[in-house]
Design an enzyme around this catalytic site. Structure first.
Site, PDB file in Angstrom:
ATOM      1  N   ASP A 155       0.831  -1.218   0.000  1.00 12.33           N
ATOM      2  CA  ASP A 155       0.000   0.000   0.000  1.00 12.33           C
ATOM      3  C   ASP A 155       0.865   1.268   0.000  1.00 12.33           C
ATOM      4  O   ASP A 155       0.668   2.171   0.847  1.00 12.33           O
ATOM      5  CB  ASP A 155      -0.903   0.037   1.248  1.00 12.33           C
ATOM      6  CG  ASP A 155      -1.640  -1.268   1.507  1.00 12.33           C
ATOM      7  OD1 ASP A 155      -2.111  -1.864   0.531  1.00 12.33           O
ATOM      8  OD2 ASP A 155      -1.748  -1.671   2.687  1.00 12.33           O
TER       9      ASP A 155
ATOM     10  N   GLU B   4     -11.633   0.080  -2.453  1.00 14.97           N
ATOM     11  CA  GLU B   4     -10.741   0.649  -1.422  1.00 14.97           C
ATOM     12  C   GLU B   4      -9.600   1.385  -2.128  1.00 14.97           C
ATOM     13  O   GLU B   4      -9.567   1.493  -3.349  1.00 14.97           O
ATOM     14  CB  GLU B   4     -10.180  -0.462  -0.511  1.00 14.97           C
ATOM     15  CG  GLU B   4      -9.340  -1.501  -1.255  1.00 14.97           C
ATOM     16  CD  GLU B   4      -8.955  -2.703  -0.389  1.00 14.97           C
ATOM     17  OE1 GLU B   4      -9.375  -2.803   0.772  1.00 14.97           O
ATOM     18  OE2 GLU B   4      -8.223  -3.569  -0.902  1.00 14.97           O
TER      19      GLU B   4
HETATM   20  O1  FUB Z   1      -2.960  -3.642   3.640  1.00 19.38           O
HETATM   21  C1  FUB Z   1      -4.218  -3.848   4.236  1.00 19.38           C
HETATM   22  C2  FUB Z   1      -5.311  -3.511   3.306  1.00 19.38           C
HETATM   23  O2  FUB Z   1      -5.178  -4.290   2.121  1.00 19.38           O
HETATM   24  C3  FUB Z   1      -5.298  -2.089   2.799  1.00 19.38           C
HETATM   25  O3  FUB Z   1      -5.753  -1.147   3.715  1.00 19.38           O
HETATM   26  C4  FUB Z   1      -6.128  -2.264   1.591  1.00 19.38           C
HETATM   27  O4  FUB Z   1      -6.117  -1.186   0.720  1.00 19.38           O
HETATM   28  C5  FUB Z   1      -5.530  -3.510   0.995  1.00 19.38           C
HETATM   29  O5  FUB Z   1      -4.369  -3.240   0.257  1.00 19.38           O
END
Ligand code: FUB
Length: 341
Positions: free
Chosen positions: A32, A240
Site C-alpha cells: 500500500d 478501497e
Molecule cells: O494492507 C491492508 C489492506 O489491504 C489495505 O488497507 C487495503 O487497501 C488492501 O491493500
C-alpha cells in the site's frame, strides 16, 4: 526491466512473475505504498506486512500489521533508505490491531502520518500522528480523528493549499456498516446490485490537520452517461485504496476495484468530484489486493504499487514496486500491466 511470467506457485496455482520490476525493499514486506515528494526526495509510507499466523478470511484478519516504517529515495531506481520504525500500535492509546494502509502530509514544516487501525471494539477508525521530519518518528494523538471511520486515508493537497482526506473501503474495510455517516451495526449491508454502489468519502481537513473541517461526504463515481456506478458493477465500482492527483487542471481519482483486482481511475473538475469513470491504471497483480499511489517527480509521473512475488504469492506478504506512469495527449492514462514486456 519487466519480464514475462516464469513460475507457478504450487500452493495457489498463481503464476509468479520472475521479478517483473524489482521490489523496492527486500528485507521487509511492504504494501500500500503512499509516495510523496517532501524536501526534494521521494518518501514512501507503506503498510508493514508480516506473518502473524492469523488465517486468511474475508475481513482481512491476516493483514495483522502492527507498525510502520518510512522509506525514501533520491531517485527512482536509486538506493532506498529505510528510516526504521516510526510508529507502533503499542504507542497508540486508542488502537488495538491491524494498522492498514497509511498516508502522510506536510503543512508548515510539520508532518502528519494518517493511518487506519481497529479500536478496542474492532471498529476501524483513522488516526493521526505528528512529526518534525518526513522520516518520522511520529507522535500519535490520544484519540482517533473525530467522526472518522473505515480505512485507507489518502490526503491530497490541492494547488490552492487546501487539504482533503479521502477514505473508505468495503468488505474488511467496514464502509458497508455506515449510512449517512452513522454506524448501523456489525451486519454487512450493501445496496442492491442495480443500486448506486457505496461511495468513498471526502472531507476538507481542519487548519491544524488533526481533524475534519466538515462532515464526510460521498465521492460520486459516474459512468459516461452520468449514472452512479452500481453495486453489481464489480469491474468498475469503488472497493478501497483511494488516491487523487491533478494533471493539467483535471483531478484524477484512482482506486482499487477489490474483488476484480484493478486500479481504476475516474476524472473530474473538483476534488469533491463527481468523477467520471475512465479506465484501468494497473491490471491485477500477483496477490489478492491491489493498492497504489501516483506522484510526479522531476517531470515524470510514477505509479507506486505492490505485489506478492517476493513471498511466492502470499497475499498478506507484499512488496512495494514502482513503474513509470504516462498520461496520453487526450488526458487518459496508459494502462500498466506489471508483467508485460
Ligand atoms: O494492507 C491492508 C489492506 O489491504 C489495505 O488497507 C487495503 O487497501 C488492501 O491493500
Amino acid at each position: 526491466n519487466n519480464q514475462q511470467v516464469e513460475e507457478i506457485n504450487e500452493e495457489t496455482n498463481d503464476t509468479i512473475p520472475e521479478f517483473a520490476s524489482e521490489p523496492l525493499v527486500k528485507d521487509n514486506y511492504t504494501a500500500d505504498p503512499s509516495a510523496h515528494v517532501f524536501e526534494g526526495k521521494i518518501y514512501v509510507y507503506p503498510s508493514h506486512d508480516w506473518d502473524s499466523g492469523i488465517p486468511e478470511d474475508d475481513t482481512g484478519a491476516h493483514f495483522n500489521m502492527k507498525d510502520y516504517h518510512v522509506y525514501s529515495m533520491d531517485s527512482v531506481g536509486g538506493e532506498v533508505t529505510d528510516h526504521g520504525k516510526v510508529l507502533d500500535v503499542e504507542d497508540v492509546k486508542w488502537a488495538s490491531r491491524q494498522m492498514w494502509a497509511p498516508d502522510a502530509a506536510e503543512k508548515d514544516g510539520k508532518y502528519y502520518l494518517y493511518f487506519p487501525a481497529k479500536d478496542e471494539n474492532d471498529i476501524f477508525r483513522i488516526g493521526v500522528a505528528v512529526g518534525d521530519s518526513p522520516a518520522g518518528p511520529f507522535e500519535p494523538q490520544d484519540e482517533p480523528i473525530a467522526n472518522s471511520y473505515s480505512i485507507d486515508p489518502a490526503v491530497y493537497k490541492d494547488t490552492d493549499g487546501a487539504y482533503y482526506m479521502y477514505v473508505g473501503g468495503i468488505w474488511g474495510g467496514q464502509l458497508q456498516r455506515y449510512r449517512n455517516n452513522e454506524y448501523q451495526g456489525e451486519e454487512d449491508v450493501y445496496p442492491a446490485d442495480d443500486e448506486p454502489a457505496l461511495m468513498p468519502k471526502i472531507a476538507r481537513m481542519s487548519d491544524d490537520m488533526l481533524g475534519f473541517a466538515e462532515e464526510l461526504r460521498d465521492v460520486q463515481i459516474l459512468d459516461k452517461e452520468g449514472n452512479p456506478l452500481t453495486t453489481g458493477d464489480n469491474e468498475r465500482r469503488f472497493f478501497e485504496a483511494a488516491w487523487v492527483h491533478k494533471y493539467n487542471d483535471t483531478y484524477y481519482f484512482s482506486y482499487s476495484t477489490g474483488d476484480t483486482h484493478n486500479i481504476a481511475y475516474a476524472t473530474g473538475d473538483s476534488p469533491y468530484g463527481p468523477f467520471t469513470y475512465q479506465g484501468v491504471v494497473l491490471e491485477p497483480v500477483l496477490g489478492w489486493t491491489n493498492h497504489h499511489s501516483i506522484v510526479e517527480y522531476n517531470g515524470k509521473w510514477y505509479l507506486f504499487y505492490h505485489d506478492s512475488s517476493l513471498s511466492g504469492g502470499k497475499t498478506y506478504l507484499r512488496s512495494m514496486k514502482v513503474a513509470e506512469l504516462k498520461h496520453n495527449e487526450d488526458g487518459s492514462i496508459e494502462t500498466i500491466s506489471a508483467y508485460a514486456n
